[in-house]
Design an enzyme around this catalytic site. Structure first.
Site, PDB file in Angstrom:
ATOM      1  N   THR A 121       0.802  -1.211   0.000  1.00 33.72           N
ATOM      2  CA  THR A 121       0.000   0.000   0.000  1.00 33.72           C
ATOM      3  C   THR A 121       0.841   1.270   0.000  1.00 33.72           C
ATOM      4  OG1 THR A 121      -1.737  -1.161   1.222  1.00 33.72           O
ATOM      5  CG2 THR A 121      -1.838   1.238   1.198  1.00 33.72           C
ATOM      6  N   LYS A 144      -1.174  -0.992  -4.055  1.00 31.68           N
ATOM      7  CA  LYS A 144      -2.472  -0.377  -3.768  1.00 31.68           C
ATOM      8  C   LYS A 144      -2.253   1.116  -3.533  1.00 31.68           C
ATOM      9  CE  LYS A 144      -6.074  -1.965  -1.503  1.00 31.68           C
ATOM     10  NZ  LYS A 144      -7.083  -2.393  -0.494  1.00 31.68           N
ATOM     11  N   LYS A 146      -3.960   4.461  -2.166  1.00 33.17           N
ATOM     12  CA  LYS A 146      -5.030   5.071  -1.385  1.00 33.17           C
ATOM     13  C   LYS A 146      -5.281   6.483  -1.905  1.00 33.17           C
ATOM     14  CE  LYS A 146      -5.960   1.878   1.743  1.00 33.17           C
ATOM     15  NZ  LYS A 146      -7.297   1.287   1.912  1.00 33.17           N
ATOM     16  N   GLU A 197     -11.274  -0.269  -6.191  1.00 25.46           N
ATOM     17  CA  GLU A 197     -11.923  -0.835  -5.008  1.00 25.46           C
ATOM     18  C   GLU A 197     -12.823   0.198  -4.317  1.00 25.46           C
ATOM     19  OE1 GLU A 197     -10.588  -2.872  -0.741  1.00 25.46           O
ATOM     20  OE2 GLU A 197      -9.088  -2.371  -2.256  1.00 25.46           O
ATOM     21  N   ASP A 220     -15.866  -3.522  -1.286  1.00 25.13           N
ATOM     22  CA  ASP A 220     -15.239  -3.738   0.020  1.00 25.13           C
ATOM     23  C   ASP A 220     -16.247  -3.422   1.115  1.00 25.13           C
ATOM     24  OD1 ASP A 220     -13.728  -3.946   2.301  1.00 25.13           O
ATOM     25  OD2 ASP A 220     -12.233  -2.467   1.741  1.00 25.13           O
ATOM     26  N   LYS A 242     -12.608  -9.823   3.955  1.00 27.00           N
ATOM     27  CA  LYS A 242     -11.785  -9.471   5.109  1.00 27.00           C
ATOM     28  C   LYS A 242     -12.356 -10.181   6.328  1.00 27.00           C
ATOM     29  CE  LYS A 242     -10.330  -4.808   3.712  1.00 27.00           C
ATOM     30  NZ  LYS A 242     -10.519  -3.349   3.992  1.00 27.00           N
ATOM     31  N   CYS A 270      -7.129  -7.203   4.298  1.00 26.54           N
ATOM     32  CA  CYS A 270      -6.934  -7.166   5.742  1.00 26.54           C
ATOM     33  C   CYS A 270      -6.968  -5.731   6.215  1.00 26.54           C
ATOM     34  CB  CYS A 270      -5.608  -7.821   6.137  1.00 26.54           C
ATOM     35  SG  CYS A 270      -4.140  -6.866   5.645  1.00 26.54           S
ATOM     36  N   ASP A 292      -4.376  -8.667  -0.644  1.00 28.90           N
ATOM     37  CA  ASP A 292      -3.947  -7.380  -0.102  1.00 28.90           C
ATOM     38  C   ASP A 292      -3.709  -7.593   1.390  1.00 28.90           C
ATOM     39  OD1 ASP A 292      -3.486  -4.723   0.507  1.00 28.90           O
ATOM     40  OD2 ASP A 292      -5.627  -4.218   0.570  1.00 28.90           O
ATOM     41  N   ASP A 294      -0.759  -6.848   3.363  1.00 25.45           N
ATOM     42  CA  ASP A 294       0.500  -6.249   3.810  1.00 25.45           C
ATOM     43  C   ASP A 294       0.392  -5.593   5.187  1.00 25.45           C
ATOM     44  OD1 ASP A 294      -1.078  -4.088   3.053  1.00 25.45           O
ATOM     45  OD2 ASP A 294       0.594  -2.926   2.263  1.00 25.45           O
TER      46      ASP A 294
END
Length: 333
Positions: A121, A144, A146, A197, A220, A242, A270, A292, A294
């Protein structure tokens, strides 16, 4: 069989601030559950999430009845999906593996891969800072990004220029409008996008009805348990599993099968958590299109023997860490 249960809050400092469109955190505030029986101890961890009105205190309060329950398995099943049930469910899976010698991989048919690609991320920041962060992980195959509604195009371009060989998961965390998403369509179509996402707030899902973008849109915050899946068809092409949303591995395994049956691509995700919270998700990650996972990579200090993330790939935890039926002496802080 009598099962003793205990729960405690744990704080893991992060090595850098983790920013998303909803805010910033500098520590992973988690709840750790221990269940013990017949000389064995099972462990589980969850992350209370403010997006769902969860706090460490509220999760501990939800778990309180289980601490004194005669039937801990039934008490776990009675909890609603969320962080409290997740921590207890994971601890019970670990305990069963240690008591029976049957690993979680054997019980679920979902082995942990020895080399799993995970998204790494890049936290929300200025375009320049995000470019620098992407440059530092440019050897990861999957990054990823953000984002928020504040000039996402500049941030996308900065990351893409800094990591020219990576694919990207774009994650606004419900921070966009449909107008922003449509305006970004040409740029997103031109980049190596694996997933977009949860671009819109969960209560705005209907705006995606019938839209046919040139990239995969992943749910999500709009998806928690298997019962949510059917309503997402025609809006999303992928779903993010998740454990903290499903309320544990039990529901997540069933949900993985249900998502596949409905034709969804699957990502296993996660929260920012320790290896104790993420190791169970490796079973799902190996059976998913994307991972995903990390979360532990962000911690200043993780549990000894936990999973490792290097160059966007996960090395599993040491034997005895979680779910393999072995006792993990010396692996816990």
């Amino acid at each position: 069989m009598s099962i003793a249960v205990s729960a405690r809050p744990v704080s893991h400092l992060l090595k850098a601030p983790f920013r998303i469109s909803r805010g910033v955190k500098t520590a992973a505030e988690v709840v750790e559950v221990l269940v013990s029986a017949e000389g064995h101890v099972g462990r589980g961890e969850s992350v209370p999430y403010g997006r769902y009105d969860e706090t460490v205190d509220s999760v501990l309060a939800q778990l309180a009845p289980a601490l004194a329950a005669d039937d801990v398995e039934a008490a776990c099943a009675a909890l609603p999906p969320g962080a409290a049930r997740n921590a207890l469910d994971l601890a019970l899976w670990d305990l069963r593996a240690k008591r029976t010698g049957v690993s979680v991989a054997q019980a679920t048919g979902l082995p942990i891969p020895t080399d799993l690609i995970t998204a790494v991320t890049v936290s929300l920041d200025t375009p320049e800072a995000m470019g620098a962060a992407a440059r530092a992980v440019a050897d990861a195959p999957l990054i990823k990004i953000k984002l928020s509604s504040d000039d996402p195009a500049a941030r996308l371009r900065a990351v893409a220029a800094a990591a020219p060989d990576a694919r990207f998961i774009v994650d606004p965390n419900e921070g966009w409008t449909f107008a922003i998403l449509k305006d970004l369509k040409p740029l997103l179509a031109d980049l190596p996008i694996a997933l977009v996402e949860q671009p819109l707030p969960a209560d705005a899902d209907h705006e995606l009805d019938g839209w046919d973008p040139p990239f995969t849109v992943c749910a999500d915050e709009s998806v928690h348990v298997g019962g949510d899946l059917a309503a997402l068809r025609g809006r999303y092409q992928a779903v993010n599993l998740k454990l903290d949303k499903t309320g544990g591995l039990t529901e997540a395994v069933a949900m993985l099968k249900a998502a596949r049956a409905l034709g969804f691509q699957v990502m296993t995700g996660c929260m920012v958590a320790s290896s104790l919270g993420v190791a169970p998700a490796l079973h799902l990650g190996g059976a998913s299109d994307f991972a995903d996972l990390d979360g532990p990579w962000w911690l200043m200090t993780d549990h000894p023997g936990g999973l490792r993330v290097e160059r966007g790939r996960i090395t599993p935890p040491r034997a005895g860490f979680w779910g393999d039926g072995r006792d993990g002496e010396g692996l816990w802080l």
